[in-house]
Design a protein around this motif. Structure first.
Motif, short mmCIF file in Angstrom:
data_model
loop_
_atom_site.label_atom_id
_atom_site.label_comp_id
_atom_site.label_asym_id
_atom_site.label_seq_id
_atom_site.Cartn_x
_atom_site.Cartn_y
_atom_site.Cartn_z
N MET A 1 0.84 -1.17 0.00
CA MET A 1 0.00 0.00 0.00
C MET A 1 0.90 1.24 0.00
SD MET A 1 -2.85 1.23 2.78
CE MET A 1 -4.08 0.12 2.22
N PHE A 2 0.55 2.18 -0.85
CA PHE A 2 1.26 3.46 -0.92
C PHE A 2 0.42 4.46 -0.15
CE2 PHE A 2 1.90 7.37 -3.76
CZ PHE A 2 2.93 7.86 -2.98
N VAL A 3 0.95 5.00 0.95
CA VAL A 3 0.26 6.00 1.76
C VAL A 3 0.87 7.36 1.44
CG1 VAL A 3 -0.35 6.77 4.08
CG2 VAL A 3 -0.21 4.32 3.59
N PHE A 4 0.06 8.23 0.86
CA PHE A 4 0.48 9.60 0.56
C PHE A 4 -0.01 10.46 1.71
CE2 PHE A 4 0.03 13.70 -1.79
CZ PHE A 4 1.35 13.84 -2.18
N ASN A 5 0.93 10.90 2.53
CA ASN A 5 0.65 11.57 3.80
C ASN A 5 0.80 13.07 3.63
OD1 ASN A 5 0.62 12.36 6.47
ND2 ASN A 5 2.33 11.09 7.09
N GLN A 6 -0.25 13.82 3.89
CA GLN A 6 -0.16 15.28 3.79
C GLN A 6 -1.02 15.93 4.84
OE1 GLN A 6 -1.95 16.38 -0.07
NE2 GLN A 6 -3.39 17.54 1.12
N MET A 7 -0.73 17.19 5.10
CA MET A 7 -1.53 17.97 6.05
C MET A 7 -2.58 18.74 5.28
SD MET A 7 1.31 19.39 8.74
CE MET A 7 0.10 20.29 9.68
N GLY A 8 -3.78 18.79 5.84
CA GLY A 8 -4.84 19.61 5.26
C GLY A 8 -5.57 18.95 4.11
N GLN B 1 -6.78 4.74 15.68
CA GLN B 1 -7.16 3.32 15.82
C GLN B 1 -7.80 2.81 14.53
OE1 GLN B 1 -9.61 3.25 19.32
NE2 GLN B 1 -7.86 3.42 20.71
N LYS B 2 -8.69 3.60 13.92
CA LYS B 2 -9.33 3.20 12.66
C LYS B 2 -8.29 3.09 11.54
CE LYS B 2 -13.96 5.07 13.40
NZ LYS B 2 -14.92 6.12 12.98
N LEU B 3 -7.37 4.04 11.49
CA LEU B 3 -6.33 4.01 10.47
C LEU B 3 -5.46 2.77 10.62
CD1 LEU B 3 -4.73 5.29 8.13
CD2 LEU B 3 -3.46 6.61 9.86
N THR B 4 -5.09 2.45 11.84
CA THR B 4 -4.27 1.27 12.10
C THR B 4 -5.00 0.01 11.63
OG1 THR B 4 -3.22 2.35 13.99
CG2 THR B 4 -3.07 -0.05 13.89
N ARG B 5 -6.28 -0.10 11.96
CA ARG B 5 -7.05 -1.28 11.51
C ARG B 5 -7.13 -1.34 9.98
NH1 ARG B 5 -10.32 0.18 16.00
NH2 ARG B 5 -11.81 1.22 14.64
N LEU B 6 -7.32 -0.18 9.35
CA LEU B 6 -7.39 -0.12 7.89
C LEU B 6 -6.07 -0.58 7.27
CD1 LEU B 6 -8.88 0.84 5.25
CD2 LEU B 6 -7.74 3.02 5.62
N LEU C 1 -3.69 -2.43 8.58
CA LEU C 1 -3.44 -3.84 8.85
C LEU C 1 -4.35 -4.76 8.04
CD1 LEU C 1 -2.81 -3.76 12.71
CD2 LEU C 1 -1.11 -4.04 10.88
N SER C 2 -5.57 -4.32 7.78
CA SER C 2 -6.50 -5.18 7.04
C SER C 2 -6.25 -5.13 5.53
CB SER C 2 -7.94 -4.79 7.34
OG SER C 2 -8.25 -3.53 6.77
#
Length: 196
Positions: free
Chosen positions: A1-8, A140-145, A147-148
């Motif tokens: 999974m590619f997570v594109f992390n940004q603010m706003g 917590q929701k992000l972590t579950r997402l 991991l799943s």
């Protein structure tokens, strides 16, 4: 999974930053025969799923008076812009490349961890219980997402090991440094033969 992390929120500047990732479509072939991919569609079979993580998100996700999901927000942001000038065409090409390169895409929003600006400067020193409950729940929701939905990298049905991934990267860099266009299938076949 590619997570594109940004603010706003997603804006034109964010789309421009992500367009750098989509530029690979101009420099990679899927097979040794054929031309460089005209668009990202052919490469999409080799790209990971995509998650656009929006931190410190402050917008209400409402469109035409109804609440929308973060995924719907993403799809709206990737919709073609109205108009026909060269600037609009360039923006729409970026949007189209993102959609083609990452057909499996999603968006996730996280609120700001705290309201207190001074405390934000020392976030790593704070007890997690001091963070906003909405932020804690979001993490917590992000972590579950993650991991799943996180999956091992595969090419076809074969999982890519660390050694294989390093070999693929080496083959791509070598091809680029020699002025050639990297070919996914050829590099993969060589690495697979060496591993097996």
């Amino acid at each position: 999974m590619f997570v594109f992390n940004q603010m706003g929120p997603i804006d034109e500047a964010a789309l421009d930053r992500l367009s750098l990732v989509t530029q690979i479509t101009k420099h990679i072939r899927v097979r040794a025969t054929g031309s460089v991919a005209d668009d990202a569609t052919e490469l999409s079979g080799f790209t990971p799923s995509f998650l656009w993580l929006l931190r410190d998100f402050y917008l209400d996700l409402v469109e035409d008076g109804r609440k929308v999901s973060p995924r719907e927000y993403l799809e709206t942001a990737l919709s073609p812009a109205a108009g026909s000038g060269p600037g609009v065409q360039a923006k729409n090409q970026i949007r189209g490349s993102i959609k083609s390169l990452f057909p499996d895409r999603d968006c996730f929003t996280l609120v700001r961890p705290m309201h207190d600006e001074r405390a934000l400067n020392h976030l790593d020193e704070l007890d997690p219980q001091q963070l906003r409950p909405e932020f804690q729940e979001g993490v917590q929701k992000l972590t579950r997402l993650l991991l799943s939905r996180g999956q091992p990298k595969r090419i076809g049905i074969v999982p890519v090991t660390g050694v294989m991934l390093a070999g693929l990267a080496e083959a791509y860099v070598l091809a680029i440094n020699q002025g050639a266009v990297p070919t996914i299938a050829t590099a993969w076949q060589v690495r697979y033969m060496i591993e097996c």
